[in-house]
Structure formats: C-alpha cells, structure tokens
Motif scaffolding. Sequence first.
Motif, PDB file in Angstrom:
ATOM      1  N   SER A  34     -35.402 -49.712  -4.618  1.00  0.00           N
ATOM      2  CA  SER A  34     -36.450 -50.720  -4.566  1.00  0.00           C
ATOM      3  C   SER A  34     -37.806 -50.027  -4.595  1.00  0.00           C
ATOM      4  N   PRO A  35     -38.702 -50.511  -5.433  1.00  0.00           N
ATOM      5  CA  PRO A  35     -39.992 -49.837  -5.574  1.00  0.00           C
ATOM      6  C   PRO A  35     -40.816 -49.958  -4.287  1.00  0.00           C
ATOM      7  N   GLU A  36     -41.527 -48.892  -3.980  1.00  0.00           N
ATOM      8  CA  GLU A  36     -42.415 -48.891  -2.827  1.00  0.00           C
ATOM      9  C   GLU A  36     -43.618 -49.775  -3.152  1.00  0.00           C
ATOM     10  N   VAL A  37     -43.916 -50.677  -2.272  1.00  0.00           N
ATOM     11  CA  VAL A  37     -45.063 -51.540  -2.470  1.00  0.00           C
ATOM     12  C   VAL A  37     -46.250 -50.885  -1.768  1.00  0.00           C
ATOM     13  N   GLU A  38     -47.251 -50.529  -2.540  1.00  0.00           N
ATOM     14  CA  GLU A  38     -48.429 -49.899  -1.967  1.00  0.00           C
ATOM     15  C   GLU A  38     -49.516 -50.955  -1.824  1.00  0.00           C
ATOM     16  N   THR A  39     -50.175 -50.916  -0.692  1.00  0.00           N
ATOM     17  CA  THR A  39     -51.261 -51.860  -0.462  1.00  0.00           C
ATOM     18  C   THR A  39     -52.582 -51.123  -0.534  1.00  0.00           C
ATOM     19  N   THR A  40     -53.611 -51.852  -0.865  1.00  0.00           N
ATOM     20  CA  THR A  40     -54.943 -51.268  -0.911  1.00  0.00           C
ATOM     21  C   THR A  40     -55.517 -51.262   0.503  1.00  0.00           C
ATOM     22  N   ALA A  41     -56.616 -50.546   0.685  1.00  0.00           N
ATOM     23  CA  ALA A  41     -57.285 -50.507   1.986  1.00  0.00           C
ATOM     24  C   ALA A  41     -57.709 -51.916   2.398  1.00  0.00           C
ATOM     25  N   ILE A  42     -58.166 -52.698   1.439  1.00  0.00           N
ATOM     26  CA  ILE A  42     -58.589 -54.077   1.721  1.00  0.00           C
ATOM     27  C   ILE A  42     -57.397 -54.904   2.193  1.00  0.00           C
ATOM     28  N   GLN A  43     -56.275 -54.793   1.512  1.00  0.00           N
ATOM     29  CA  GLN A  43     -55.083 -55.547   1.910  1.00  0.00           C
ATOM     30  C   GLN A  43     -54.608 -55.125   3.306  1.00  0.00           C
ATOM     31  N   ASP A  44     -54.663 -53.823   3.586  1.00  0.00           N
ATOM     32  CA  ASP A  44     -54.263 -53.343   4.915  1.00  0.00           C
ATOM     33  C   ASP A  44     -55.098 -53.989   6.002  1.00  0.00           C
ATOM     34  N   VAL A  45     -56.402 -54.062   5.780  1.00  0.00           N
ATOM     35  CA  VAL A  45     -57.303 -54.672   6.771  1.00  0.00           C
ATOM     36  C   VAL A  45     -57.021 -56.160   6.903  1.00  0.00           C
ATOM     37  N   LEU A  46     -56.823 -56.820   5.785  1.00  0.00           N
ATOM     38  CA  LEU A  46     -56.625 -58.271   5.803  1.00  0.00           C
ATOM     39  C   LEU A  46     -55.255 -58.684   6.341  1.00  0.00           C
ATOM     40  N   LEU A  47     -54.290 -57.793   6.300  1.00  0.00           N
ATOM     41  CA  LEU A  47     -52.954 -58.124   6.791  1.00  0.00           C
ATOM     42  C   LEU A  47     -52.876 -58.192   8.313  1.00  0.00           C
ATOM     43  N   SER A  76     -64.198 -52.159  -3.742  1.00  0.00           N
ATOM     44  CA  SER A  76     -64.830 -53.195  -4.575  1.00  0.00           C
ATOM     45  C   SER A  76     -64.101 -54.517  -4.346  1.00  0.00           C
ATOM     46  N   PRO A  77     -64.376 -55.169  -3.211  1.00  0.00           N
ATOM     47  CA  PRO A  77     -63.658 -56.415  -2.929  1.00  0.00           C
ATOM     48  C   PRO A  77     -64.064 -57.538  -3.875  1.00  0.00           C
ATOM     49  N   THR A  78     -63.102 -58.390  -4.197  1.00  0.00           N
ATOM     50  CA  THR A  78     -63.406 -59.596  -4.957  1.00  0.00           C
ATOM     51  C   THR A  78     -64.187 -60.536  -4.036  1.00  0.00           C
ATOM     52  N   ASP A  79     -64.738 -61.606  -4.570  1.00  0.00           N
ATOM     53  CA  ASP A  79     -65.463 -62.572  -3.740  1.00  0.00           C
ATOM     54  C   ASP A  79     -64.557 -63.165  -2.660  1.00  0.00           C
ATOM     55  N   GLU A  80     -63.309 -63.452  -3.024  1.00  0.00           N
ATOM     56  CA  GLU A  80     -62.372 -64.011  -2.044  1.00  0.00           C
ATOM     57  C   GLU A  80     -62.046 -62.987  -0.960  1.00  0.00           C
ATOM     58  N   GLU A  81     -61.816 -61.729  -1.378  1.00  0.00           N
ATOM     59  CA  GLU A  81     -61.536 -60.675  -0.398  1.00  0.00           C
ATOM     60  C   GLU A  81     -62.738 -60.438   0.513  1.00  0.00           C
ATOM     61  N   LEU A  82     -63.943 -60.494  -0.057  1.00  0.00           N
ATOM     62  CA  LEU A  82     -65.146 -60.297   0.745  1.00  0.00           C
ATOM     63  C   LEU A  82     -65.277 -61.389   1.804  1.00  0.00           C
ATOM     64  N   ASP A  87     -64.666 -62.923   7.433  1.00  0.00           N
ATOM     65  CA  ASP A  87     -64.002 -63.727   8.471  1.00  0.00           C
ATOM     66  C   ASP A  87     -63.374 -62.836   9.535  1.00  0.00           C
ATOM     67  N   LYS A  88     -62.772 -61.721   9.112  1.00  0.00           N
ATOM     68  CA  LYS A  88     -62.187 -60.776  10.074  1.00  0.00           C
ATOM     69  C   LYS A  88     -63.274 -60.179  10.963  1.00  0.00           C
ATOM     70  N   ALA A  89     -64.405 -59.815  10.362  1.00  0.00           N
ATOM     71  CA  ALA A  89     -65.513 -59.258  11.145  1.00  0.00           C
ATOM     72  C   ALA A  89     -66.014 -60.284  12.156  1.00  0.00           C
ATOM     73  N   LEU A  90     -66.139 -61.529  11.735  1.00  0.00           N
ATOM     74  CA  LEU A  90     -66.606 -62.579  12.644  1.00  0.00           C
ATOM     75  C   LEU A  90     -65.653 -62.784  13.819  1.00  0.00           C
ATOM     76  N   GLU A  91     -64.366 -62.537  13.601  1.00  0.00           N
ATOM     77  CA  GLU A  91     -63.396 -62.657  14.696  1.00  0.00           C
ATOM     78  C   GLU A  91     -63.622 -61.582  15.753  1.00  0.00           C
ATOM     79  N   LEU A  92     -64.263 -60.480  15.363  1.00  0.00           N
ATOM     80  CA  LEU A  92     -64.539 -59.391  16.302  1.00  0.00           C
ATOM     81  C   LEU A  92     -65.860 -59.588  17.046  1.00  0.00           C
ATOM     82  N   TYR A  93     -66.694 -60.510  16.559  1.00  0.00           N
ATOM     83  CA  TYR A  93     -68.019 -60.729  17.146  1.00  0.00           C
ATOM     84  C   TYR A  93     -67.941 -61.642  18.364  1.00  0.00           C
ATOM     85  N   ASP A  94     -68.812 -61.386  19.316  1.00  0.00           N
ATOM     86  CA  ASP A  94     -69.001 -62.252  20.470  1.00  0.00           C
ATOM     87  C   ASP A  94     -69.553 -63.592  19.980  1.00  0.00           C
ATOM     88  N   THR A  95     -69.231 -64.673  20.656  1.00  0.00           N
ATOM     89  CA  THR A  95     -69.699 -65.998  20.225  1.00  0.00           C
ATOM     90  C   THR A  95     -71.221 -66.059  20.142  1.00  0.00           C
TER      91      THR A  95
END
Length: 191
Positions: A34-47, A76-82, A87-95
């Motif tokens: 089975s082929p190894e599925v490699e993820t990008t740095a962006i996918q790793d963060v988003l997962l 080079s994130p796409t607009d959707e990835e950006l 959204d991930k960064a906002l989850e780390l921010y204080d309210t």
Amino acid sequence: MMRKGPKSAAVLAVMVITVFALYYYLVNKVERSSPEVETTAIQDVLLRNLETDYPATVREVIKYYNEIMSCYYSESPTDEELKDLADKALELYDTELVNFQSEEMYLADLKTEIAGFASSGTVLSHVALSSSTAVDYFTYNGRECAQIRCIYTMRQKTSLMTIREIYVLRKDDNGRWKILGWTPAEDETTE
C-alpha cells in the motif's frame, strides 16, 4: 468406519499452519504494497483536532502556533487552507484577543501581511522557542498567566533578520492556555 489416527492429525495440523502462513503473507504483502500517504505541512497542522488534542503546556501552544505561522509564511496555502489555518490560530487565542476584531477583518489583515511577505521575498526560515523551564508564570487580576520568548529568523533573499517576541498567555475557564497577545522583546529586534 474409518479410524482417525496420527496421520490425519498431522495432515490437519499442516493445513492449519498453511492457512495461517498464507494469511500472514497476504496481510503483510498488502501492508507493504500500500502506498505511503504523505501529507503536507499544512495538512499536518490542519489535521489536529483542538477539541480533543489541545496543547497541554504554554510551550506546546506556542509551538503549534509557530507551526501555523510557518504554513502562512513558508508554504503556499490555498484560500481555503488559509482560512482553515486562521481558524486554528483563533482557537489558540484568548477570547479577549479574538474579540479585538472580526474574523473577516483578521483574515483580510492576514492575507495582506502574507502578500507583503511574499512580494518582498521574505520567508520564515527558523523558529527557536524557549525551553519549558524558561516560561515565566504569574497571576494577573486573579488569573493564571505566563510568558515565553520566541526567536524568528526571517530570510529576505540573501539577508537574514532576527525578530524576538514575547508571548503572553492566560489560562481560560477550561484550564487551557490561550494566547492573550505578543510584543517585540525590547531592544532585541535586529536586522
């Protein structure tokens, strides 16, 4: 009537061993082929699911935040990835920090900043985060707070620039460390 003896037990044992050997071979062959599925740095963060796997320490929060920043400025994130990264960064921010501006304004400012970096050829090339023993803990207005230093090395074509930041975090009501803000370390930003 046929009598079962050692001969039929031996044949049965050989058949069972053969079946198990064939099964073992096929399972391992499928796994190896089975082929190894490699993820990008962006996918790793988003997962990462921050609901179930929120960083446990001040250092881990900033480390994950720096992974997000590396995706902003070194990938080079796409607009959707950006948007997903923001959204991930906002989850780390204080309210208090999140309420400072709307999500749309935050994303627009972020896009402008990233475009400025890209047009000047600036890339985030290295991040050095203070050790966990270098975290300063304190109480402010009855809330647990902490600060940690981080050094960013930015490369602009052939020149390097070092930026030192101090992050301030505050524990929320759920005991999670959230980024309250950051500021350049005094007299420590060099070019």
